[in-house]
Scaffold this active site. Structure first.
Site, short mmCIF file in Angstrom:
data_model
loop_
_atom_site.label_atom_id
_atom_site.label_comp_id
_atom_site.label_asym_id
_atom_site.label_seq_id
_atom_site.Cartn_x
_atom_site.Cartn_y
_atom_site.Cartn_z
N ASP A 68 -27.76 -13.03 5.82
CA ASP A 68 -28.79 -14.16 5.13
C ASP A 68 -30.12 -13.93 6.10
O ASP A 68 -29.91 -13.68 7.38
CB ASP A 68 -28.26 -15.45 5.30
CG ASP A 68 -28.83 -16.27 4.15
OD1 ASP A 68 -29.96 -16.52 3.86
OD2 ASP A 68 -27.94 -16.89 3.27
N ASP A 96 -33.65 -16.28 2.24
CA ASP A 96 -33.94 -17.62 2.02
C ASP A 96 -35.30 -17.69 1.40
O ASP A 96 -36.17 -17.53 2.06
CB ASP A 96 -33.72 -18.24 3.16
CG ASP A 96 -33.51 -19.70 3.10
OD1 ASP A 96 -32.45 -20.15 2.36
OD2 ASP A 96 -34.16 -20.47 3.67
N GLU A 147 -34.05 -15.40 -2.54
CA GLU A 147 -33.85 -16.60 -3.45
C GLU A 147 -35.27 -16.99 -3.75
O GLU A 147 -36.10 -17.32 -2.66
CB GLU A 147 -33.43 -17.59 -2.31
CG GLU A 147 -32.90 -18.81 -2.68
CD GLU A 147 -32.95 -19.94 -1.95
OE1 GLU A 147 -32.19 -21.11 -2.18
OE2 GLU A 147 -33.70 -20.00 -1.04
N HIS A 206 -23.94 -22.53 -2.28
CA HIS A 206 -23.82 -23.49 -1.35
C HIS A 206 -24.74 -24.69 -1.45
O HIS A 206 -24.69 -25.62 -0.60
CB HIS A 206 -23.76 -22.89 0.10
CG HIS A 206 -25.17 -22.22 0.27
ND1 HIS A 206 -25.63 -21.31 -0.29
CD2 HIS A 206 -26.27 -22.76 1.39
CE1 HIS A 206 -26.90 -20.92 0.20
NE2 HIS A 206 -27.24 -21.85 1.06
N ASP A 207 -25.58 -24.44 -2.40
CA ASP A 207 -26.70 -25.60 -2.61
C ASP A 207 -26.27 -26.29 -3.89
O ASP A 207 -27.27 -27.21 -4.18
CB ASP A 207 -27.94 -24.79 -2.85
CG ASP A 207 -28.46 -24.44 -1.33
OD1 ASP A 207 -28.03 -24.94 -0.39
OD2 ASP A 207 -29.27 -23.56 -1.32
C1 NOJ Z 1 -32.20 -22.43 0.84
C2 NOJ Z 1 -30.85 -22.53 1.25
O1 NOJ Z 1 -29.93 -21.83 0.42
C3 NOJ Z 1 -30.65 -23.83 1.74
O2 NOJ Z 1 -29.07 -24.28 2.05
C4 NOJ Z 1 -31.22 -24.53 2.79
O3 NOJ Z 1 -31.26 -25.70 3.15
C5 NOJ Z 1 -32.84 -24.03 2.56
N1 NOJ Z 1 -33.09 -22.81 1.96
C6 NOJ Z 1 -33.52 -24.12 3.84
O4 NOJ Z 1 -33.43 -22.84 4.51
#
Ligand code: NOJ
Length: 618
Positions: free
Chosen positions: A186, A286, A344, A415-416
């Site tokens: 990541d 990210d 992302e 994970h979000d």
């Molecule tokens: C996206 C990540 O997937 C998330 O888990 C994180 O809180 C935010 N970016 C900030 O890095």
């Protein structure tokens, strides 16, 4: 591209990539079809007229911001010149791969301290290999004070103590490669932890070169602009002893890096090369579309802010130097190493995605777009039943328009987000059929499947009982904000629906997980794991399911029938998208059912998905 002005028509705006995706999003929210613009008088309205008409609903700021973004983008996607479009997708390992996301904290705990670790992951490599996984994406494992579970990095070249040591990492990398799998890390470089040495130096010495690594602004009595943080409140921290503010789009400990500073880019690229030299195979990047911010950090438009819930977003979600910075990373780090990249990119739609992932452009290999995760007008904190007809339409749209120079990522979970299965059905009796249906689509549509840990175990959302059981910074902050308007029970109900903790509980194979209260315990469903293994094998053994063409055979309500074919093999997939049994529509004459031999009857069970393969001459 010709400059658009207030005399341009809505149709003209819509014909640009950014206009398409942004207006498309508004149409979606209003539940209006594209025809509303392309096939009617409204499309011929001039922007200045529209501005007046929508003064109350969208506001002039919306149209001005859109115009600005449209005019800033000088390029067009390749499919605007169809003769240049490749006839077939180029073959590469990552298009053929099934990628498995590991959230290290909750994956596998090797030492019984209740926290997953690197050794735990190494111990599970055989399991992953056996499942058919080709690559692992590790959520952050770097040294971090864990304000946002590792997405706040203190030292990019050190491993988080709870997860082990650099030797453990090297061992994991070596073993992963020995088993013929790849390892993707990541990359969190929109921001660093406020405990990163760059930020500490920037803060302790305003004259240090690191001051300009971040967005510091002099304190003139109020926040430098109206931007808000994704985790609640203003996006600015105040440092009274310094008479200054600094920007953080995420938590108060995640400070945004200033990518316009060439030293930041150089240091970040150095760090990327350090990992690539070690042998890692690529990066998931990210919130990478946020790295370029509009010069001067102007206030966000009020109307956009209230509509999107985030003030300021139009100034950084597709910033002025985004393409330039992505190309720089590609040229100086990824390409020389043959490394893979997936970005992302929240808020990026189909046409903008083409400008980031078109293979001729040299920016990113793939992106994660998130528009499929919730229905129009819904956010993940809403309790509702997700209608898979929406997913079908979303997928068809991308499959038919993304082009052979681009490649999709296919995923439902990470994970979000809470688990997709729990959005689709609230009736546990349907969990297994829904899980199987989602898996069938994921492994037979055109794109690279990203499995999130536990998908293959049939995990669903957890039945959290109280806010104390949650640990995510976003959930906690939001809960506090909700308390200003709601009773504690209601605030908790909302948080429970959308909390990121649903996908962050230790996987059930951990001994320590057995110490969880009953309501936070699930068992792996081996029948789902077997089903995943079979599907992954099927995809691997039949290139038609990877590179083959995609054709819709039926998209009637609650039905999704499609064909994948590469000239030598032909598959038809029929899905029942609803909780009612319904007659099969595909007549499988000359076809045989695969994976489920009983799947040829005249009626599809609730949420049933069938795969047929054309019989070959003996
Ligand atoms: C996206 C990540 O997937 C998330 O888990 C994180 O809180 C935010 N970016 C900030 O890095």
């Amino acid at each position: 591209m010709k400059e658009l002005t207030q005399s341009s028509t809505l149709k003209e705006l819509y014909s640009t990539p950014i206009g398409h995706d942004t207006i498309g999003r508004v149409l979606l929210q209003l539940n209006l079809s594209e025809k509303w613009i392309t096939g009617s008088l409204i499309g011929n309205l001039k922007l200045k007229t529209l501005m007046k008409l929508t003064k109350k609903s969208l506001g002039e700021g919306f149209w001005n911001a859109l115009l600005h973004l449209i005019n800033q983008e000088k390029d067009l996607p390749l499919d605007r010149t169809p003769e240049a479009m490749p006839k077939e997708p180029k073959k590469t390992w990552w298009k053929e791969a099934v990628i498995y996301q590991i959230y290290p904290r909750s994956f596998a705990d090797s030492n019984g301290d209740g926290i997953g670790d690197l050794k735990g992951i190494t111990e599970k490599l055989d399991y992953l290999k056996d499942l058919g996984v080709n690559a692992i994406w590790l959520s952050p494992v770097y040294d971090s004070p864990n304000d946002d579970n590792g997405y706040d990095i203190r030292d990019y070249r050190k491993i988080m103590t709870e997860f082990g040591t650099m030797e453990d990492f090297d061992e994991l990398l070596k073993k992963t490669h020995e088993k013929g799998m790849r390892l993707i890390m990541d990359l969190v470089v929109n921001h660093t932890s406020d405990e990163h040495e760059w930020f500490r130096k920037a803060l302790s010495d305003p004259d240090s070169k690191y001051r300009d690594y971040y967005f510091f602004r002099e304190d003139t009595g109020k926040e430098p602009n109206n931007w808000v943080s994704f985790f609640g409140g203003t996006a600015w921290n105040r440092y009274p002893e310094q008479n200054a503010w600094a920007l953080h789009l995420f938590s108060k400990k995640q400070m945004d890096l200033n990518w316009d500073n060439p030293n930041v880019r150089e240091d970040v690229i150095d760090m990327i090369n350090w990992w690539l030299d070690k042998g890692v195979d690529g990066f998931r990047m990210d919130v990478i579309n946020y790295i370029s911010k509009e010069a001067g950090l102007p206030d966000g438009d009020e109307a956009i802010g209230s509509m999107m819930m985030f003030y300021g977003i139009e100034h950084y979600y597709y910033g002025p130097h985004l393409h330039e910075y992505l190309k720089e990373i590609q040229d100086k780090a990824f390409r020389p190493h043959g490394a893979f990249s997936v970005g992302e990119t929240p808020g990026v739609g189909r046409e903008m995605a083409k400008l980031i992932t078109g293979e001729e452009r040299g920016e990113l290999d793939m992106i994660f777009s998130f528009d499929q995760l919730d229905m129009p007008g819904r956010v993940r904190f809403d309790y509702y039943e997700y209608d898979l007809n929406y997913y079908r339409d979303y997928i068809i749209d991308w499959m038919e328009h993304y082009g052979n120079n681009c490649w999709m990522s296919l995923f439902y979970n990470n994970h979000d987000n809470p688990r997709m299965v729990s959005k689709v059905t609230k009736d546990p009796a349907f969990n297994v059929p829904v899980e199987k249906l989602l898996a069938v689509m994921q492994f037979t549509l055109k794109g690279t499947p990203f499995v999130y840990q536990g998908d293959e175990m049939g995990l669903t959302n957890y039945d959290f009982h109280s806010i104390e059981e949650l640990s995510d910074v976003e959930s906690k902050n939001r809960y506090q904000e909700l308390l200003e308007m709601h009773a504690p029970e209601e605030a908790f109900r909302i948080i429970r629906t959308g909390t990121r903790d649903h996908t962050r509980v230790l996987l059930p194979w951990n001994e320590t997980a057995k110490n969880l209260p009953d309501h936070l315990t699930q068992s792996p469903d081996e029948s789902i794991t077997d089903f995943y293994r079979d599907l992954i094998r099927l995809r691997r053994e039949h290139p038609a399911l990877i590179y083959g063409t995609f054709k819709v055979l039926s998209r009637k309500k609650n039905r999704f029938v499609y064909e994948r074919s590469d000239g030598s093999e032909n598959f038809v997939i029929e899905c029942n998208l609803s909780k009612d049994a319904r007659p099969a529509s595909f007549r499988p004459d000359g076809y045989e059912p695969v994976l489920d031999p009983k799947g040829a009857g005249p009626v599809l069970a609730p949420y049933e998905a069938r795969i047929y393969r054309k019989k070959t001459e003996a």
